[in-house]
Design an enzyme around this catalytic site. Sequence first.
Site, PDB file in Angstrom:
ATOM      1  N   SER A   1      -3.097   0.213  14.150  1.00 27.58           N
ATOM      2  CA  SER A   1      -3.956   1.393  14.342  1.00 27.58           C
ATOM      3  C   SER A   1      -4.293   1.509  15.820  1.00 27.58           C
ATOM      4  CB  SER A   1      -5.254   1.214  13.552  1.00 27.58           C
ATOM      5  OG  SER A   1      -6.202   2.209  13.909  1.00 27.58           O
TER       6      SER A   1
ATOM      7  N   TYR B   1     -13.180  -3.674  11.304  1.00 25.17           N
ATOM      8  CA  TYR B   1     -11.862  -3.012  11.208  1.00 25.17           C
ATOM      9  C   TYR B   1     -11.083  -3.187  12.522  1.00 25.17           C
ATOM     10  CZ  TYR B   1      -8.487   0.792  10.272  1.00 25.17           C
ATOM     11  OH  TYR B   1      -7.344   1.545  10.075  1.00 25.17           O
TER      12      TYR B   1
ATOM     13  N   SER C   1       1.401   3.315  -2.399  1.00 24.55           N
ATOM     14  CA  SER C   1       1.071   4.279  -3.454  1.00 24.55           C
ATOM     15  C   SER C   1       0.357   5.520  -2.950  1.00 24.55           C
ATOM     16  CB  SER C   1       0.199   3.594  -4.517  1.00 24.55           C
ATOM     17  OG  SER C   1      -0.959   3.039  -3.918  1.00 24.55           O
ATOM     18  N   ARG C   2      -0.239   5.430  -1.786  1.00 25.87           N
ATOM     19  CA  ARG C   2      -1.007   6.581  -1.283  1.00 25.87           C
ATOM     20  C   ARG C   2      -0.869   6.665   0.229  1.00 25.87           C
ATOM     21  NH1 ARG C   2      -6.377   6.025  -1.621  1.00 25.87           N
ATOM     22  NH2 ARG C   2      -6.430   3.854  -2.287  1.00 25.87           N
TER      23      ARG C   2
ATOM     24  N   ASP D   1      -2.442  -7.741  -4.939  1.00 22.04           N
ATOM     25  CA  ASP D   1      -3.478  -7.690  -3.907  1.00 22.04           C
ATOM     26  C   ASP D   1      -3.002  -8.553  -2.732  1.00 22.04           C
ATOM     27  OD1 ASP D   1      -5.680  -8.156  -2.273  1.00 22.04           O
ATOM     28  OD2 ASP D   1      -7.090  -8.293  -3.940  1.00 22.04           O
TER      29      ASP D   1
ATOM     30  N   GLY E   1       0.837  -1.211   0.000  1.00 23.54           N
ATOM     31  CA  GLY E   1       0.000   0.000   0.000  1.00 23.54           C
ATOM     32  C   GLY E   1       0.864   1.250   0.000  1.00 23.54           C
TER      33      GLY E   1
ATOM     34  N   ILE F   1      -4.701  10.090  10.973  1.00 21.69           N
ATOM     35  CA  ILE F   1      -3.731  10.569   9.983  1.00 21.69           C
ATOM     36  C   ILE F   1      -4.496  11.076   8.758  1.00 21.69           C
ATOM     37  CG2 ILE F   1      -1.667   9.987   8.661  1.00 21.69           C
ATOM     38  CD1 ILE F   1      -1.216   9.474  11.640  1.00 21.69           C
TER      39      ILE F   1
ATOM     40  N   LYS G   1      -7.346  -5.054  13.310  1.00 22.99           N
ATOM     41  CA  LYS G   1      -6.183  -4.347  13.850  1.00 22.99           C
ATOM     42  C   LYS G   1      -5.725  -4.996  15.168  1.00 22.99           C
ATOM     43  CE  LYS G   1      -5.709  -1.534  10.467  1.00 22.99           C
ATOM     44  NZ  LYS G   1      -4.520  -1.576   9.600  1.00 22.99           N
TER      45      LYS G   1
END
Length: 270
Positions: free
Chosen positions: A160, A173, A24-25, A73, A22, A206, A177
Amino acid sequence: MSGARRGDDTGPHNRPAAVVTGGSRGIGRGIVLALAGAGYDVVVNYASNADAAAEVGRAVAALGGRAHLVRADVSRPADRRQLIDEATAAFGRLDLLVSNAGVAPDVRADLLEAGEESFDRLVDINLKGPYFLIQLAARTMIEQQAAGLTERPKIVVISSISAYTASVNRGDYCVTKAGLAMTTQLYATRLAEHGINVYEIRPGVIETDMTGPVRARYDDLIFNQGLTPIRRWGQPEDVGRAVVAVATDLLPFSTGQVIDVDGGFHLRTL
Ligand code: NAP
């Protein structure tokens, strides 16, 4: 001395090499640029946004570094294998894996309503993918140590504050985590005998695409309600700097360590 040497060497395999999932962003991009600035060659993994990955590649080149972009992926076993194989082929060594890729639920649903589809998607991408990617990377690192290609490689897991903070509108989520926190402890324990330290970095709020949809709400929480003692949004480079610290062996006698990059969110106050 340290295996992850700083990038003052210029030979093809003399610079340390990292894989950032991940990358790329958002936070991953911040990590990639921080590592490039510290002299790492970086494999920038992404899922589908090739334009964003290409932009990161150009930014790395502008810093004088080398980036290799890999679309993969992390939830798919064949893609994970391809990612590690391409990383090894591109730079000849693997000194650092940063498992950062992750997704939020498409819809925040109450715990009493949320469905299994979102749960399965998040477990596959946020937990099962990293769990087995770390396994693959660790095996590769151990082989490369035996071959003298790397000395003290490292693994960083981006979890997180949701690892310990209950949000009842995105339980899926939070569960992934929390699972990453144990993943870190497990691999830290298992890999210590190989000299591979494993760290968990826990970002707080963030400023990225992921938090874009809840920006106004968090603005209010941070600036008006004192959500964090440090009253600002975290930035991707805040996480990037923490990654560089552990990658460059500034915490050599710590493994399984949780590093909070959260503006003090975790502090209990009275
Ligand atoms: P983001 O801006 O949405 O970026 C997500 C990145 O992950 C993108 O590069 C994306 O690639 C990639 N990705 C998504 N699914 C993937 C998959 N299946 N395989 C490989 N790559 C995949 O997210 P972010 O805010 O930077 O978050 C990064 C990590 O930090 C996540 O694990 C997130 O849970 C965690 N985190 C974020 C915050 C926050 O406040 N933002 C706080 C704590 C923890 P594409 O560009 O191709 O889509």
